[in-house]
Scaffold this active site. Structure first.
Site, PDB file in Angstrom:
ATOM      1  N   HIS A  27     -24.272  42.177 -56.387  1.00 53.17           N
ATOM      2  CA  HIS A  27     -24.227  42.426 -54.942  1.00 53.17           C
ATOM      3  C   HIS A  27     -22.793  42.332 -54.429  1.00 53.17           C
ATOM      4  CE1 HIS A  27     -28.564  40.775 -54.852  1.00 53.17           C
ATOM      5  NE2 HIS A  27     -28.652  42.079 -54.605  1.00 53.17           N
ATOM      6  N   LYS A  51     -42.066  39.935 -50.128  1.00 57.19           N
ATOM      7  CA  LYS A  51     -41.529  39.752 -51.476  1.00 57.19           C
ATOM      8  C   LYS A  51     -41.625  38.300 -51.933  1.00 57.19           C
ATOM      9  CE  LYS A  51     -38.190  43.403 -52.365  1.00 57.19           C
ATOM     10  NZ  LYS A  51     -36.787  43.661 -52.721  1.00 57.19           N
ATOM     11  N   ARG A 104     -28.391  50.342 -60.205  1.00 55.19           N
ATOM     12  CA  ARG A 104     -28.068  49.673 -61.472  1.00 55.19           C
ATOM     13  C   ARG A 104     -28.356  50.570 -62.656  1.00 55.19           C
ATOM     14  NH1 ARG A 104     -31.340  44.777 -59.356  1.00 55.19           N
ATOM     15  NH2 ARG A 104     -32.897  46.342 -59.752  1.00 55.19           N
ATOM     16  N   SER A 142     -31.641  39.854 -58.934  1.00 49.26           N
ATOM     17  CA  SER A 142     -32.003  38.542 -58.395  1.00 49.26           C
ATOM     18  C   SER A 142     -33.246  37.999 -59.091  1.00 49.26           C
ATOM     19  CB  SER A 142     -32.251  38.640 -56.886  1.00 49.26           C
ATOM     20  OG  SER A 142     -31.066  38.967 -56.214  1.00 49.26           O
TER      21      SER A 142
END
Length: 188
Positions: A27, A51, A104, A142
């Site tokens: 990030h 989430k 990514r 994450s």
């Protein structure tokens, strides 16, 4: 340049949204590179309770702010704000002309491509810019950082020392709170 010419120059404002649960070195890499594309970057921390974040919105905002304090902003101003609205509504509210998204791997592309298309239909005046993760950060997520950290793995290569310490403390609290006898490795 006259005052009227200076005031006519429009600042390019960008929004980099995410859950940042927690913020990773990947990030931070995208934020630093995005700051070269805009005059003002707003890191939007999504509340997104769906989430099931490990940290509250306020904790995630604080972690992002702490990590950004040491970041080279390339002359751009950077601020952190929480939001719980539609991303396009947030971008418009912030007067942003671009949304920054990090990619990514190829697996990210389809989802991000669809989201960019939907956002363009909602407001064609706000562009989406994709930045590919740098080679050394493209595998970091994450979710994986939390999983590795929770199981006692070394996450110091994936997050800042401040975030690593926070994660170690949170996992230690979880272990104490559940009465689980498994040990959690303290990261220092």
């Amino acid at each position: 340049m006259s005052v009227s010419e200076t005031s006519a120059i429009k600042r390019r404002i960008g929004v980099y949204p995410g859950t940042f649960d927690p913020i990773t070195n990947g990030h931070l890499d995208i934020i630093q590179r995005a700051s070269r594309q805009v005059d003002h970057l707003i890191v939007g921390v999504a509340r997104n309770a769906g989430k099931g974040p490990l940290y509250s919105t306020d904790e995630r905002v604080a972690m992002v702010r702490e990590d950004l304090a040491a970041l080279n902003s390339n002359g751009a101003s950077i601020e952190v704000r929480a939001f719980d609205t539609l991303l396009m509504h947030f971008a418009v509210e912030m007067n942003a002309s671009v949304i920054i998204r990090g990619l990514r791997a190829v697996s990210d592309f389809e989802y991000e491509f669809q989201m960019a298309g939907m956002n363009a239909r909602l407001n064609p005046k706000v562009e989406t810019i994709f930045l590919m993760s740098s080679e050394k950060h493209q595998f970091i997520s994450s979710r994986f950082v939390k999983e590795i950290g929770r199981l006692g793995g070394d996450i110091r290569h994936f997050v800042s020392p401040r975030v690593a310490d926070r994660l170690a403390e949170r996992f230690a609290q979880e272990t104490r709170g559940t009465g689980d006898s498994t040990s959690v490795q303290t990261l220092s």
